[in-house]
Design an enzyme around this catalytic site. Structure first.
Site, mmCIF file in Angstrom:
data_model
loop_
_atom_site.group_PDB
_atom_site.id
_atom_site.type_symbol
_atom_site.label_atom_id
_atom_site.label_comp_id
_atom_site.label_asym_id
_atom_site.label_seq_id
_atom_site.Cartn_x
_atom_site.Cartn_y
_atom_site.Cartn_z
ATOM 1 N N ASP A 113 -10.012 3.073 1.946
ATOM 2 C CA ASP A 113 -10.100 2.565 3.324
ATOM 3 C C ASP A 113 -10.590 3.661 4.267
ATOM 4 O OD1 ASP A 113 -9.178 -0.008 2.848
ATOM 5 O OD2 ASP A 113 -7.083 0.490 3.236
ATOM 6 N N LYS A 153 0.809 -1.229 0.000
ATOM 7 C CA LYS A 153 0.000 0.000 0.000
ATOM 8 C C LYS A 153 0.843 1.281 0.000
ATOM 9 C CE LYS A 153 -4.279 -1.639 2.104
ATOM 10 N NZ LYS A 153 -5.218 -1.532 3.206
HETATM 11 P P1 NAP Z 1 0.041 -2.811 9.245
HETATM 12 O O1 NAP Z 1 0.337 -1.589 8.454
HETATM 13 O O2 NAP Z 1 0.938 -3.983 9.150
HETATM 14 O O3 NAP Z 1 -0.017 -2.347 10.803
HETATM 15 C C1 NAP Z 1 -0.168 -3.289 11.803
HETATM 16 C C2 NAP Z 1 -0.435 -2.607 13.145
HETATM 17 O O4 NAP Z 1 -0.778 -3.645 14.076
HETATM 18 C C3 NAP Z 1 0.770 -1.883 13.727
HETATM 19 O O5 NAP Z 1 0.344 -0.751 14.449
HETATM 20 C C4 NAP Z 1 1.371 -2.926 14.687
HETATM 21 O O6 NAP Z 1 2.050 -2.370 15.768
HETATM 22 C C5 NAP Z 1 0.115 -3.569 15.209
HETATM 23 N N1 NAP Z 1 0.357 -4.925 15.704
HETATM 24 C C6 NAP Z 1 0.670 -6.013 14.960
HETATM 25 N N2 NAP Z 1 0.798 -7.094 15.763
HETATM 26 C C7 NAP Z 1 0.565 -6.652 17.035
HETATM 27 C C8 NAP Z 1 0.539 -7.286 18.302
HETATM 28 N N3 NAP Z 1 0.795 -8.601 18.431
HETATM 29 N N4 NAP Z 1 0.229 -6.561 19.395
HETATM 30 C C9 NAP Z 1 -0.035 -5.232 19.263
HETATM 31 N N5 NAP Z 1 -0.016 -4.559 18.099
HETATM 32 C C10 NAP Z 1 0.280 -5.266 16.995
HETATM 33 O O7 NAP Z 1 -1.414 -3.354 8.932
HETATM 34 P P2 NAP Z 1 -2.694 -2.500 8.431
HETATM 35 O O8 NAP Z 1 -2.718 -2.455 6.959
HETATM 36 O O9 NAP Z 1 -2.723 -1.235 9.184
HETATM 37 O O10 NAP Z 1 -3.881 -3.468 8.890
HETATM 38 C C11 NAP Z 1 -4.273 -3.578 10.246
HETATM 39 C C12 NAP Z 1 -5.551 -4.391 10.332
HETATM 40 O O11 NAP Z 1 -6.599 -3.699 9.669
HETATM 41 C C13 NAP Z 1 -5.453 -5.772 9.638
HETATM 42 O O12 NAP Z 1 -6.097 -6.725 10.429
HETATM 43 C C14 NAP Z 1 -6.221 -5.575 8.346
HETATM 44 O O13 NAP Z 1 -6.822 -6.771 7.887
HETATM 45 C C15 NAP Z 1 -7.278 -4.590 8.780
HETATM 46 N N6 NAP Z 1 -7.819 -3.851 7.644
HETATM 47 C C16 NAP Z 1 -9.146 -3.980 7.418
HETATM 48 C C17 NAP Z 1 -9.740 -3.329 6.368
HETATM 49 C C18 NAP Z 1 -11.224 -3.481 6.170
HETATM 50 O O14 NAP Z 1 -11.697 -3.196 5.061
HETATM 51 N N7 NAP Z 1 -11.961 -3.875 7.190
HETATM 52 C C19 NAP Z 1 -8.977 -2.525 5.499
HETATM 53 C C20 NAP Z 1 -7.602 -2.389 5.767
HETATM 54 C C21 NAP Z 1 -7.046 -3.058 6.851
HETATM 55 P P3 NAP Z 1 3.647 -2.114 15.738
HETATM 56 O O15 NAP Z 1 3.840 -0.735 15.150
HETATM 57 O O16 NAP Z 1 4.043 -2.234 17.152
HETATM 58 O O17 NAP Z 1 4.241 -3.201 14.880
#
Ligand code: NAP
Length: 484
Positions: free
Chosen positions: A319, A283
């Protein structure tokens, strides 16, 4: 044409596979190397559809381990019994090829590249061209999405020569070649009779090719869309967008483009696409390849939707409005306090859009430095884990609480990123949509909070994407029905 590979291994299995996939198959391929001692006559009489007899030797990735002359006998017998085509390898004994051809059988001359080293398609095509071959078939394993280009190049060379050809990139990275073959003039594609019945890695069930992708309708004019990310197994996009195109009567298809190296994909495959959705991990990295991005996507620093307009690539982020529209279905955020857990792509999108709509944002994140950096960038407050727990004890509450981390996602479905004590009396939104009901949402419900599921955001962002791709806005209830 859809050729369904029949793999057995038992005779009963093979007959069951023919019966189950008959309505989707134009032709059957009998994998005589995989079906155990088949009574050929009975097997061939099980269908009125044309049959390809294949007995792939182990030296070409098949399961036949006996001598070449035994193999030749099996193929002859199948031809005698009326097989419409016999598949014979380019590297098979020249005598066997000549004899099968001499029998007046139509030959599919096949070559299975072992994946080591680059394919020189023009050379390969010249090597395969043969007066004995009715159809040329090339198969190889794709190591990345960019490798699908080889198949398209092969089909285009054959098309220029009016030569029937099949080209397949095996494995999950090669999936689009199994769907888009007609776009490039391919003669046919191979499909499995059902889930778990593949004769080769990455084969798609025939029912899915016909009903989901409608691959038989694809032509040079069909618009190609898809999702770009890695991995993509969990992605639901194909199950939503393809039925929506069908409903909207659009000549378009939506595939999974699993991409490791974004640079090669952008050079070799993206030019074929009219638009694509972008997901983890591309992304942010996609931005440098785009001609223009809109101000929202620019401020968020992430693009989840790319459109081709007059040959230029334009990026946006659905999003952000997708999440906020889902929350505002329950409560307008203007003037409300919102705690967001996370500092990744989803958190950036939600925090940006919520701030634009007038919410007072508080960010928290596992890695404090990343969270603080984002809070400074967006000029919002950061709350550490300790501060959050202290605030919860003191009865501090937020109007809206958002999980924008991946905590709680399958397979870690019993994890929650936030303590139960702060959930009371809030609207709790979880961006995680797999599973639809997360541990956080269950805790929130038990604490008497109102909940908004990640699937609502998913539908909203996908509806906005579809509108950009197809020019019509799908109803959320239609989308819900399709995915249910
Ligand atoms: P990302 O950029 O990889 O960010 C992941 C985030 O989760 C970071 O803040 C990370 O913290 C945190 N994290 C990961 N593992 C963790 C743990 N064990 N304990 C605490 N914090 C943790 O991912 P993203 O694109 O933002 O996506 C995040 C979520 O949103 C995913 O589940 C994705 O499927 C969902 N999402 C949903 C939609 C929808 O349409 N519903 C759209 C987009 C995304 P750190 O900085 O500490 O690593």
């Amino acid at each position: 044409m859809i050729i369904v590979s029949i793999t057995g291994p038992g005779m009963k299995d093979a007959l069951g596979q023919i019966a189950a996939s008959s309505q989707y198959a134009d032709m059957f391929e009998l994998r005589l190397d995989m079906i155990q001692e088949p009574p050929l006559g009975m097997l061939m009489a099980a269908t009125g559809k044309p049959i390809i007899a294949t007995c792939r030797p182990d030296w070409e990735g098949g399961e036949f381990r006996e001598t070449e002359s035994e193999r030749a006998e099996i193929l002859h017998a199948a031809a005698e019994l009326g097989a419409a085509y016999v598949d014979i390898e380019l590297n098979a004994d020249a005598g066997i090829i000549r004899r099968l051809h001499g029998d007046g059988r139509r030959l599919i001359l096949s070559y299975h590249h072992n994946g080591k080293g680059k394919l020189d398609i023009a050379r390969m095509y010249r090597r395969m061209k043969s007066p004995h071959a009715h159809v040329l078939k090339l198969a190889y394993t794709a190591e990345d999405c960019a490798d699908i280009k080889y198949a398209f190049e092969f089909l285009q060379l054959a098309k220029q020569d009016k030569q029937r050809a099949i080209a397949i990139a095996m494995g999950e990275f090669g999936e689009p070649t199994r769907i888009l073959y007609k776009k490039f003039g391919g003669w046919a594609t191979y499909a499995s009779a059902g889930i778990g019945l593949s004769a080769a890695a990455g084969q798609i069930p025939a029912a899915e090719l016909r009903e989901l992708y409608r691959s038989e309708r694809i032509s040079g004019k069909t618009k190609v869309f898809g999702v770009v990310g890695n991995p993509l197994k969990q992605s639901k996009g194909i199950y939503l967008h393809n039925p929506l195109y069908q409903k909207a009567k659009k000549d378009a298809v939506y595939c999974r483009f699993q991409v490791r190296d974004l640079n090669s994909y952008m050079k070799r495959v993206a030019p074929v696409l009219n638009g694509f959705s972008v997901t983890i991990p591309h992304k942010q990295s996609i931005i440098k390849y785009l001609d223009r991005i809109d101000p929202t996507a620019k401020a968020i620093g992430a693009v989840n939707t790319v459109m081709r307009k007059a040959g230029r690539l334009y990026g946006t982020n659905t999003d952000a409005p997708g999440a906020l529209d889902a929350i505002e279905n329950v409560l307008k955020v203007k003037g409300k306090s919102m705690l967001i857990a996370g500092a990744g792509g989803a958190a950036r999108a939600i925090a940006y859009e919520a701030k634009q709509r007038g919410a007072k944002i508080f960010l928290t994140n596992r890695t404090e430095s990343t969270g603080r950096k984002l809070a400074t960038e967006f000029n919002v407050d950061f709350v550490s884990k300790t501060e959050l727990l202290r605030a919860a004890r003191k009865g501090v509450r937020y109007d809206i609480i958002v999980n924008a981390t991946s905590v709680g996602m399958t397979p870690h479905v019993n994890a929650s990123p936030l303590p139960k004590s702060i959930l009371k009396k809030a609207i709790v939104f979880d961006a995680v949509y797999n599973p639809p009901m997360t541990k956080l949402l269950r805790d929130a419900k038990n604490a008497g909070a109102m909940i908004v599921q990640g699937t609502e955001m998913y539908f909203n962002q996908a509806a906005l994407q579809f509108e950009l791709y197809a020019g019509v806005k799908p109803g959320i209830s239609t989308m819900r029905k399709i995915l249910s």
